[in-house]
Write a protein that holds these residues in place. Structure first.
Motif, PDB file in Angstrom:
ATOM      1  N   GLY A  41       5.030  -3.336 -12.315  1.00 33.96           N
ATOM      2  CA  GLY A  41       4.953  -4.776 -12.542  1.00 33.96           C
ATOM      3  C   GLY A  41       4.871  -5.635 -11.292  1.00 33.96           C
ATOM      4  N   LEU A  42       4.834  -5.023 -10.101  1.00 31.83           N
ATOM      5  CA  LEU A  42       4.795  -5.792  -8.855  1.00 31.83           C
ATOM      6  C   LEU A  42       3.907  -5.105  -7.828  1.00 31.83           C
ATOM      7  CD1 LEU A  42       5.909  -8.016  -6.885  1.00 31.83           C
ATOM      8  CD2 LEU A  42       7.674  -6.360  -6.280  1.00 31.83           C
ATOM      9  N   VAL A  43       3.048  -5.900  -7.184  1.00 35.69           N
ATOM     10  CA  VAL A  43       2.236  -5.443  -6.060  1.00 35.69           C
ATOM     11  C   VAL A  43       2.445  -6.442  -4.933  1.00 35.69           C
ATOM     12  CG1 VAL A  43      -0.114  -5.136  -5.199  1.00 35.69           C
ATOM     13  CG2 VAL A  43       0.492  -4.269  -7.459  1.00 35.69           C
ATOM     14  N   HIS A  80      -9.175  -9.150   2.257  1.00 36.64           N
ATOM     15  CA  HIS A  80      -9.241  -8.893   0.828  1.00 36.64           C
ATOM     16  C   HIS A  80      -8.641  -7.532   0.508  1.00 36.64           C
ATOM     17  CE1 HIS A  80     -12.846  -6.770   2.231  1.00 36.64           C
ATOM     18  NE2 HIS A  80     -12.684  -5.996   1.169  1.00 36.64           N
ATOM     19  N   ALA A  81      -8.322  -7.370  -0.752  1.00 37.41           N
ATOM     20  CA  ALA A  81      -7.813  -6.096  -1.259  1.00 37.41           C
ATOM     21  C   ALA A  81      -8.539  -5.788  -2.557  1.00 37.41           C
ATOM     22  CB  ALA A  81      -6.311  -6.175  -1.507  1.00 37.41           C
ATOM     23  N   THR A  82      -8.791  -4.519  -2.804  1.00 41.45           N
ATOM     24  CA  THR A  82      -9.394  -4.082  -4.052  1.00 41.45           C
ATOM     25  C   THR A  82      -8.420  -3.139  -4.738  1.00 41.45           C
ATOM     26  OG1 THR A  82     -11.593  -4.249  -3.074  1.00 41.45           O
ATOM     27  CG2 THR A  82     -11.392  -2.977  -5.111  1.00 41.45           C
ATOM     28  N   LEU A  83      -8.016  -3.494  -5.961  1.00 43.19           N
ATOM     29  CA  LEU A  83      -7.082  -2.694  -6.748  1.00 43.19           C
ATOM     30  C   LEU A  83      -7.800  -2.141  -7.972  1.00 43.19           C
ATOM     31  CD1 LEU A  83      -4.018  -5.125  -6.810  1.00 43.19           C
ATOM     32  CD2 LEU A  83      -4.425  -3.246  -5.214  1.00 43.19           C
ATOM     33  N   ILE A  84      -7.488  -0.903  -8.335  1.00 43.22           N
ATOM     34  CA  ILE A  84      -7.997  -0.295  -9.558  1.00 43.22           C
ATOM     35  C   ILE A  84      -6.813   0.309 -10.298  1.00 43.22           C
ATOM     36  CG2 ILE A  84      -9.551   1.420 -10.560  1.00 43.22           C
ATOM     37  CD1 ILE A  84     -11.240   1.220  -8.007  1.00 43.22           C
ATOM     38  N   SER A  85      -6.645  -0.068 -11.549  1.00 50.53           N
ATOM     39  CA  SER A  85      -5.526   0.409 -12.354  1.00 50.53           C
ATOM     40  C   SER A  85      -5.989   1.486 -13.330  1.00 50.53           C
ATOM     41  CB  SER A  85      -4.917  -0.758 -13.134  1.00 50.53           C
ATOM     42  OG  SER A  85      -3.874  -0.298 -13.964  1.00 50.53           O
ATOM     43  N   LYS A  86      -5.105   2.422 -13.631  1.00 48.21           N
ATOM     44  CA  LYS A  86      -5.400   3.448 -14.633  1.00 48.21           C
ATOM     45  C   LYS A  86      -5.285   2.894 -16.050  1.00 48.21           C
ATOM     46  CE  LYS A  86      -4.018   7.568 -12.104  1.00 48.21           C
ATOM     47  NZ  LYS A  86      -3.162   8.755 -12.120  1.00 48.21           N
ATOM     48  N   ILE A  87      -4.478   1.848 -16.199  1.00 51.10           N
ATOM     49  CA  ILE A  87      -4.241   1.261 -17.517  1.00 51.10           C
ATOM     50  C   ILE A  87      -4.382  -0.255 -17.439  1.00 51.10           C
ATOM     51  CG2 ILE A  87      -2.671   3.110 -18.251  1.00 51.10           C
ATOM     52  CD1 ILE A  87      -0.326   1.180 -17.603  1.00 51.10           C
ATOM     53  N   ASP A  88      -4.584  -0.899 -18.575  1.00 50.03           N
ATOM     54  CA  ASP A  88      -4.555  -2.356 -18.617  1.00 50.03           C
ATOM     55  C   ASP A  88      -3.119  -2.808 -18.354  1.00 50.03           C
ATOM     56  OD1 ASP A  88      -7.213  -2.327 -19.319  1.00 50.03           O
ATOM     57  OD2 ASP A  88      -6.875  -2.786 -21.430  1.00 50.03           O
ATOM     58  N   GLN A  89      -2.946  -3.719 -17.413  1.00 51.45           N
ATOM     59  CA  GLN A  89      -1.606  -4.217 -17.127  1.00 51.45           C
ATOM     60  C   GLN A  89      -1.667  -5.536 -16.371  1.00 51.45           C
ATOM     61  OE1 GLN A  89       0.712  -1.963 -14.152  1.00 51.45           O
ATOM     62  NE2 GLN A  89      -1.122  -0.733 -13.755  1.00 51.45           N
ATOM     63  N   THR A  90      -0.580  -6.273 -16.470  1.00 52.22           N
ATOM     64  CA  THR A  90      -0.415  -7.510 -15.720  1.00 52.22           C
ATOM     65  C   THR A  90       0.700  -7.290 -14.706  1.00 52.22           C
ATOM     66  OG1 THR A  90      -1.074  -8.815 -17.638  1.00 52.22           O
ATOM     67  CG2 THR A  90       0.108  -9.974 -15.899  1.00 52.22           C
ATOM     68  N   VAL A  91       0.422  -7.644 -13.462  1.00 47.11           N
ATOM     69  CA  VAL A  91       1.415  -7.445 -12.403  1.00 47.11           C
ATOM     70  C   VAL A  91       1.612  -8.740 -11.630  1.00 47.11           C
ATOM     71  CG1 VAL A  91       0.959  -4.974 -12.124  1.00 47.11           C
ATOM     72  CG2 VAL A  91      -0.295  -6.609 -10.738  1.00 47.11           C
ATOM     73  N   LYS A  92       2.796  -8.896 -11.108  1.00 50.51           N
ATOM     74  CA  LYS A  92       3.118 -10.014 -10.218  1.00 50.51           C
ATOM     75  C   LYS A  92       2.562  -9.669  -8.842  1.00 50.51           C
ATOM     76  CE  LYS A  92       7.087 -12.571  -8.484  1.00 50.51           C
ATOM     77  NZ  LYS A  92       8.544 -12.683  -8.498  1.00 50.51           N
ATOM     78  N   LEU A  93       1.919 -10.616  -8.195  1.00 51.16           N
ATOM     79  CA  LEU A  93       1.290 -10.383  -6.896  1.00 51.16           C
ATOM     80  C   LEU A  93       1.989 -11.186  -5.811  1.00 51.16           C
ATOM     81  CD1 LEU A  93      -1.091  -9.208  -5.196  1.00 51.16           C
ATOM     82  CD2 LEU A  93      -2.335 -11.297  -5.790  1.00 51.16           C
ATOM     83  N   LYS A  94       2.264 -10.537  -4.706  1.00 48.52           N
ATOM     84  CA  LYS A  94       2.767 -11.197  -3.505  1.00 48.52           C
ATOM     85  C   LYS A  94       1.830 -10.850  -2.359  1.00 48.52           C
ATOM     86  CE  LYS A  94       7.721 -11.372  -4.431  1.00 48.52           C
ATOM     87  NZ  LYS A  94       9.038 -11.135  -3.843  1.00 48.52           N
ATOM     88  N   VAL A  95       1.546 -11.839  -1.527  1.00 51.74           N
ATOM     89  CA  VAL A  95       0.728 -11.631  -0.328  1.00 51.74           C
ATOM     90  C   VAL A  95       1.477 -12.247   0.840  1.00 51.74           C
ATOM     91  CG1 VAL A  95      -1.484 -12.073   0.795  1.00 51.74           C
ATOM     92  CG2 VAL A  95      -1.408 -11.667  -1.669  1.00 51.74           C
ATOM     93  N   TYR A  96       1.658 -11.488   1.898  1.00 50.47           N
ATOM     94  CA  TYR A  96       2.452 -11.916   3.060  1.00 50.47           C
ATOM     95  C   TYR A  96       3.842 -12.398   2.643  1.00 50.47           C
ATOM     96  CZ  TYR A  96      -1.947 -11.805   5.702  1.00 50.47           C
ATOM     97  OH  TYR A  96      -3.120 -11.427   6.292  1.00 50.47           O
ATOM     98  N   GLN A  98       4.689 -14.031  -0.005  1.00 49.16           N
ATOM     99  CA  GLN A  98       4.655 -15.247  -0.826  1.00 49.16           C
ATOM    100  C   GLN A  98       4.148 -14.919  -2.233  1.00 49.16           C
ATOM    101  OE1 GLN A  98       5.752 -18.207   0.519  1.00 49.16           O
ATOM    102  NE2 GLN A  98       6.206 -16.980   2.322  1.00 49.16           N
ATOM    103  N   ASP A  99       4.807 -15.464  -3.242  1.00 52.63           N
ATOM    104  CA  ASP A  99       4.368 -15.267  -4.626  1.00 52.63           C
ATOM    105  C   ASP A  99       3.002 -15.897  -4.837  1.00 52.63           C
ATOM    106  OD1 ASP A  99       6.630 -13.883  -5.532  1.00 52.63           O
ATOM    107  OD2 ASP A  99       7.705 -15.743  -5.963  1.00 52.63           O
ATOM    108  N   LYS A 100       2.106 -15.123  -5.468  1.00 54.51           N
ATOM    109  CA  LYS A 100       0.761 -15.620  -5.771  1.00 54.51           C
ATOM    110  C   LYS A 100       0.486 -15.623  -7.268  1.00 54.51           C
ATOM    111  CE  LYS A 100      -0.424 -16.239  -1.526  1.00 54.51           C
ATOM    112  NZ  LYS A 100      -0.655 -17.555  -0.988  1.00 54.51           N
ATOM    113  N   GLY A 101       1.532 -15.462  -8.062  1.00 60.79           N
ATOM    114  CA  GLY A 101       1.360 -15.478  -9.507  1.00 60.79           C
ATOM    115  C   GLY A 101       1.104 -14.076 -10.059  1.00 60.79           C
TER     116      GLY A 101
END
Length: 115
Positions: A41-43, A80-96, A98-101
């Motif tokens: 749930g977090l990246v 930039h970053a490229t992410l590929i998930s094995k499953i459909d999911q929603t994750v919280k994103l932080k960059v540096y 800081q919360d990015k939603g």
């Protein structure tokens, strides 16, 4: 010479010899956690990037939650970053740090994130 060999083998077999094998596994893990961190749930991207690492990239890193960090590139102008998930999911994103939603990852589809 035999005496030194005997003492060496004796100390190794009895664990008297101190070898720093922790750093062999610990150092790469430390570097990875400075560049990316994940849990279900977090990246988090570049949570603790060294200031001296201005123009760098990382390719093909496995993350928790069944996510592949296909590419992470940064420079003075962003990155930039490229992410590929094995499953459909929603994750919280932080960059540096800081919360990015939240971002929605679809199974097998690359998701490009601007830093």
């Amino acid at each position: 010479m035999k005496r030194y060999l005997y003492l060496f083998l004796y100390s190794v077999l009895l664990g008297l010899c101190t070898q720093n094998i922790d750093i062999c596994g610990g150092y790469p893990s430390l570097i990875m956690k400075m560049l990316y961190y994940s849990e279900t749930g977090l990246v988090s991207l570049l949570p603790c990037k060294p200031e001296d690492w201005k123009n760098r990239s990382l390719k093909e890193a496995a993350m928790r939650g069944g996510i592949l960090l296909k590419e992470l590139t940064w420079n003075n102008n962003g990155g930039h970053a490229t992410l590929i998930s094995k499953i459909d999911q929603t994750v919280k994103l932080k960059v540096y740090g800081q919360d990015k939603g939240e971002i929605e990852l679809k199974a097998g589809l690359p998701q490009v994130i601007s830093l």
